[in-house]
Design an enzyme around this catalytic site. Sequence first.
Site, short mmCIF file in Angstrom:
data_model
loop_
_atom_site.label_atom_id
_atom_site.label_comp_id
_atom_site.label_asym_id
_atom_site.label_seq_id
_atom_site.Cartn_x
_atom_site.Cartn_y
_atom_site.Cartn_z
N TYR A 103 63.52 61.61 40.13
CA TYR A 103 63.20 61.53 41.72
C TYR A 103 61.56 61.55 42.10
CZ TYR A 103 62.88 63.10 46.43
OH TYR A 103 62.55 63.17 47.85
N ASP A 175 68.12 69.61 37.55
CA ASP A 175 68.32 69.11 39.10
C ASP A 175 69.67 68.63 39.35
OD1 ASP A 175 68.15 67.90 41.45
OD2 ASP A 175 65.98 67.35 41.34
C1 LIG Z 1 65.76 64.67 47.91
C2 LIG Z 1 65.51 65.37 46.29
C3 LIG Z 1 64.52 66.14 45.91
C4 LIG Z 1 63.51 66.91 46.85
O1 LIG Z 1 64.37 67.76 47.75
P1 LIG Z 1 63.46 67.85 49.26
O2 LIG Z 1 64.83 68.88 49.89
O3 LIG Z 1 63.47 66.36 49.93
O4 LIG Z 1 62.29 68.55 49.21
C5 LIG Z 1 64.53 66.56 44.57
N1 LIG Z 1 65.64 66.02 43.80
C6 LIG Z 1 66.33 65.14 44.17
C7 LIG Z 1 67.22 64.63 42.99
C8 LIG Z 1 66.36 64.63 45.33
O5 LIG Z 1 67.41 63.82 45.65
#
Ligand SMILES: *Cc1c(COP(=O)(O)O)cnc(C)c1O
Length: 384
Positions: A103, A175
């Site tokens: 990301y 993640d």
């Molecule tokens: C959007 C996103 C983030 C970051 O999150 P925010 O809430 O925008 O700070 C991190 N990892 C992935 C895979 C995302 O889609």
Amino acid sequence: MSHTNYKLNTLLIHAGVEPDPTTGAIMTPIYQTSTYVQEAPGKHKGYEYARTQNPTRTVLQNALAAIEKGKHGLCFGSGLAATDAIMKLLKPGDEVISTNDLYGGTYRIFTKVFQPYGLKFHFTGMSDVQAAAALITDKTKMIWVETPTNPLLNIIDIEAFAKLAHQHNILLVVDNTFASPYLQNPLTLGADVVIHSATKYLGGHSDVVHGAIIVNRDDLHEQLTFIQNACGAVPGPHDCWLVLRGIKTLHVRMQRHCENGEKVAKYLRSHPKVEKVYWIGFEDHPNHDVAKKQMRGYGGMISFVLKGDNMDDALQVLSGTHLFSLAESLGGVESLIGHPASMTHGSIPREERIKNGLADSLIRLSVGIEDVDDLISDLAHAIG
Ligand SMILES: *Cc1c(COP(=O)(O)O)cnc(C)c1O
């Protein structure tokens, strides 16, 4: 009430939630307060100051832990605030291995914020565990995995990376934003830390920015709780309440995201003007077997490239849809269309993007839960 024996669809609605002790309110109140009155110095009801603790946040943290099959949950003001907290577990000189189609915002905080503080990052394709293993040194302290990846929808084998990480005493962070706990639970596959941008599927309604961390280990929970309070990137109670409300329908939404995603992916693949469709449910997806092993469904995220890889054609599609709104983000009930090269992944240098297979004309869809026939007609009209 112990929630450990309930199935996910029940946990999503009930985990962590108790009738409010003062009134019996069935829905967790929004405790919009910054402090709590003490009866005598040090004599209080467990709450002293709202950066440290807030009852609305406590309920959400417990709910998140239960639905990710973990022991402890921690909430943050955004997904990146949660990322920031995890990186603060490390010390200057430590090394991190991560995927090369991360990301964009995660790539940016790694390279622009934490690299100058003395952390070293290695980015590699992670479909091949051996390639990543070759980058391990005695300074490697963390492996950071995002799966499915964004926007190319590569799949990384969480179990294999957990094994590798633990052989070398390295933390494995996953993640899990794209899959959501409905489709995948990395802690049960051996991950040490799960992070979410709850802004996406967990919140589910594009009305809140929020981040979460879930862990099993008490020592990690203690360190992260310290960082959460010491650095202070906490969410407000109203945002916690919105995420709490969002997760109550996660299973129903995800089921429809999966159904619609499959139909849209198959439609695009059959379209004569479409060159390539990235969707993890296709049996010829290079890592479909791993997806099948570690996930319970394939979700509503799809990327595609038009024949000729022509920017103008792509721009026409991007501005030609009506139901798919042109916007960053994903995971809401409404369908979104985006252009990673200029939007979500604009912070990654073009050279890096191309090297990693992210074409300039790649279009990404977050397929929502509208009627799928309407979604397909909208795409048909825009592609022409
Ligand atoms: C959007 C996103 C983030 C970051 O999150 P925010 O809430 O925008 O700070 C991190 N990892 C992935 C895979 C995302 O889609």
